[in-house]
Design a protein around this motif. Structure first.
Motif, PDB file in Angstrom:
ATOM      1  N   LYS A 119       0.844  -1.189   0.000  1.00 61.93           N
ATOM      2  CA  LYS A 119       0.000   0.000   0.000  1.00 61.93           C
ATOM      3  C   LYS A 119       0.880   1.240   0.000  1.00 61.93           C
ATOM      4  O   LYS A 119       0.967   1.972   0.983  1.00 61.93           O
ATOM      5  N   ASN A 120       1.552   1.465  -1.146  1.00 67.51           N
ATOM      6  CA  ASN A 120       2.365   2.659  -1.289  1.00 67.51           C
ATOM      7  C   ASN A 120       1.633   3.669  -2.173  1.00 67.51           C
ATOM      8  O   ASN A 120       0.493   3.440  -2.602  1.00 67.51           O
ATOM      9  N   LEU A 160      -1.916   2.804  -4.149  1.00 69.90           N
ATOM     10  CA  LEU A 160      -3.121   3.477  -3.672  1.00 69.90           C
ATOM     11  C   LEU A 160      -3.700   4.385  -4.757  1.00 69.90           C
ATOM     12  O   LEU A 160      -4.924   4.484  -4.909  1.00 69.90           O
ATOM     13  N   ALA A 161      -2.811   5.047  -5.516  1.00 72.18           N
ATOM     14  CA  ALA A 161      -3.285   5.903  -6.608  1.00 72.18           C
ATOM     15  C   ALA A 161      -3.971   5.064  -7.675  1.00 72.18           C
ATOM     16  O   ALA A 161      -5.028   5.442  -8.205  1.00 72.18           O
ATOM     17  N   ASP A 162      -3.376   3.928  -8.005  1.00 67.59           N
ATOM     18  CA  ASP A 162      -3.976   3.049  -9.013  1.00 67.59           C
ATOM     19  C   ASP A 162      -5.345   2.545  -8.533  1.00 67.59           C
ATOM     20  O   ASP A 162      -6.302   2.495  -9.315  1.00 67.59           O
ATOM     21  N   ARG A 192      -1.931  13.425  -6.179  1.00 68.77           N
ATOM     22  CA  ARG A 192      -3.042  13.937  -5.377  1.00 68.77           C
ATOM     23  C   ARG A 192      -2.977  13.412  -3.937  1.00 68.77           C
ATOM     24  O   ARG A 192      -3.230  14.151  -2.981  1.00 68.77           O
ATOM     25  N   LEU A 193      -2.626  12.141  -3.790  1.00 71.75           N
ATOM     26  CA  LEU A 193      -2.532  11.570  -2.446  1.00 71.75           C
ATOM     27  C   LEU A 193      -1.339  12.147  -1.690  1.00 71.75           C
ATOM     28  O   LEU A 193      -1.408  12.356  -0.474  1.00 71.75           O
ATOM     29  N   TYR A 251       3.690   3.717   4.759  1.00 72.56           N
ATOM     30  CA  TYR A 251       3.638   5.139   4.427  1.00 72.56           C
ATOM     31  C   TYR A 251       4.984   5.596   3.891  1.00 72.56           C
ATOM     32  O   TYR A 251       6.026   5.024   4.201  1.00 72.56           O
ATOM     33  N   GLN A 252       4.906   6.634   3.061  1.00 77.67           N
ATOM     34  CA  GLN A 252       6.112   7.161   2.420  1.00 77.67           C
ATOM     35  C   GLN A 252       6.251   8.657   2.689  1.00 77.67           C
ATOM     36  O   GLN A 252       6.644   9.414   1.816  1.00 77.67           O
TER      37      GLN A 252
END
Length: 394
Positions: free
Chosen positions: A49-50, A54-56, A65-66, A342-343
């Motif tokens: 979940k990077n 998550l964007a995809d 956006r995220l 999380y990044q």
């Protein structure tokens, strides 16, 4: 937890309802939509979940956006956390609930992530390059979830204000011990009138005499783990070592009890208690509680309790055993809701990610509670007989 919810529409709808509680915290449409998309992605059955995955999942061409949601757009994660906490209280709130404090490590590379340094991580079981988060869990009869969080900042950070500014840490954010953070979280829960009956924590927090005294002054009942070197007031001494109270105890004073289920089955120990602080108000009691290993009786852990006079040993054992609920919450939030995926490097971004991941976990916890309520109603003989009676009356 999320995988057990067969109807995707059920958790998607509940997530939207939870999102509706704090949508007003965002000034523009983009962050409102991004926050919901982010939480949907955190719950989705993705291997990783990077930002890109998550964007995809959200149908975005890139994670921009995220990333803006977590790093650039102005919104108050503490206000959103308050809304999520109110949601938890509405659905799970109970006067018998237990507040539980613990910290967990997040392994990180490099030196730029806020609060990162080589420090002991309970997650890894050793000293590693990591961030440490302090969390407050709410364990109620119908479910358990996380309701508060703070990122621990070592002095290697707070003594270097320029480094702090680069990581988004304001100048007014100074050094706080983990115990100070725990105290602040519980104080906030008291001020905000969160319904609960007890506080518990492991020895890293429970060893603090100052915190135990503060809880007692507020008449907050607690069962706090401590070390064998802690001291208490007894009839014989002002600083009586807790490990010196139990050796002469009669065999019948020890009770074999389970303090809950663990990863390897029921946690069964021998338990005993000795009253301390005998000259206190008549409707309250102080106890030192010992938990002894059945297979290795030389291994003894200690707790200090403050409680109503009529509290039984079994009740104190239940509270002591509830401490593992916070570890379960953190583990399931990591596995099911991307708590550790999380990044972000900046201080505000860490709290924003944690807030949305905790919101996702709270949503799943509420749904699980409803499922259990339904299962209980369907199998409860009194419910079945009542239904049958209503059908016959009709």
């Amino acid at each position: 937890m999320g995988g057990d919810l067969a109807d995707v529409g059920v958790w998607a709808g509940e997530l939207e309802r939870l999102h509706g509680r704090f949508v007003h915290r965002f000034a523009r449409a983009e962050p409102r939509e991004s926050a919901l998309a982010y939480m949907r992605g955190l719950i989705a059955p993705l291997e990783r979940k990077n930002g890109w995955t998550l964007a995809d999942q959200a149908g975005h061409a890139a994670p921009d956006r995220l990333h803006r949601l977590l790093n650039r757009i102005d919104w108050d994660a503490d206000e959103v956390q308050n809304d999520v906490r109110d949601y938890v209280v509405e659905h799970l709130g109970d006067r018998d609930a237990v507040l539980i404090v613990d910290d967990t490590g997040f392994l990180k590379k490099g030196t730029r992530s806020a609060g990162v340094q080589r420090q002991y991580s309970g997650t890894a079981g050793r000293t590693e390059n990591s961030q440490i988060g302090v969390f407050l869990a709410y364990a109620a009869p119908r479910g358990r979830t996380l309701i508060d969080r703070r990122l621990y900042l070592p002095t290697s950070w707070t003594d270097d204000r320029e480094r702090c500014r680069r990581a988004g840490i304001n100048d007014e954010v100074g050094f706080e011990t983990k115990v100070a953070m725990a105290k602040a979280m519980v104080r906030r829960a008291i001020v905000q009138k969160i319904p609960f009956g007890w506080v518990t924590a492991d020895a890293a927090y429970g060893f603090s005499k100052g915190w135990r005294f503060e809880l007692e002054q507020a008449d907050v009942f607690h069962v706090m783990a401590t070390t064998r070197h802690d001291t208490v007031v007894t009839r014989w001494a002002l600083d009586h070592p807790v490990h010196d109270l139990l050796p002469g105890l009669a065999r019948q004073k020890w009770k074999r009890r389970s303090c809950g289920d663990g990863a390897h089955g029921r946690r069964i120990f021998d338990w005993a208690r000795v009253e301390v602080r005998p000259w206190h108000r008549p409707d309250r009691r102080h106890w030192v509680i010992a938990r002894r290993s059945v297979s290795r009786p030389e291994e003894i852990s200690y707790y200090i309790a403050y409680c109503p006079a009529e509290t039984t040993l079994d009740e104190l054992i239940r509270i002591a055993g509830s401490r593992w609920a916070v570890e379960e919450c953190v583990q399931t939030a990591k596995q099911e809701c991307g708590l550790d995926d999380y990044q972000v490097r900046r201080y505000p971004g860490w709290h924003r990610h944690m807030t949305l991941a905790m919101a996702a976990h709270a949503c799943l916890t509420v749904l699980r509670a409803r499922e259990l309520d339904t299962d209980k109603a369907e199998t409860d003989p009194s419910s079945l007989s009542t239904s049958a009676s209503l059908r016959s009356d009709a």
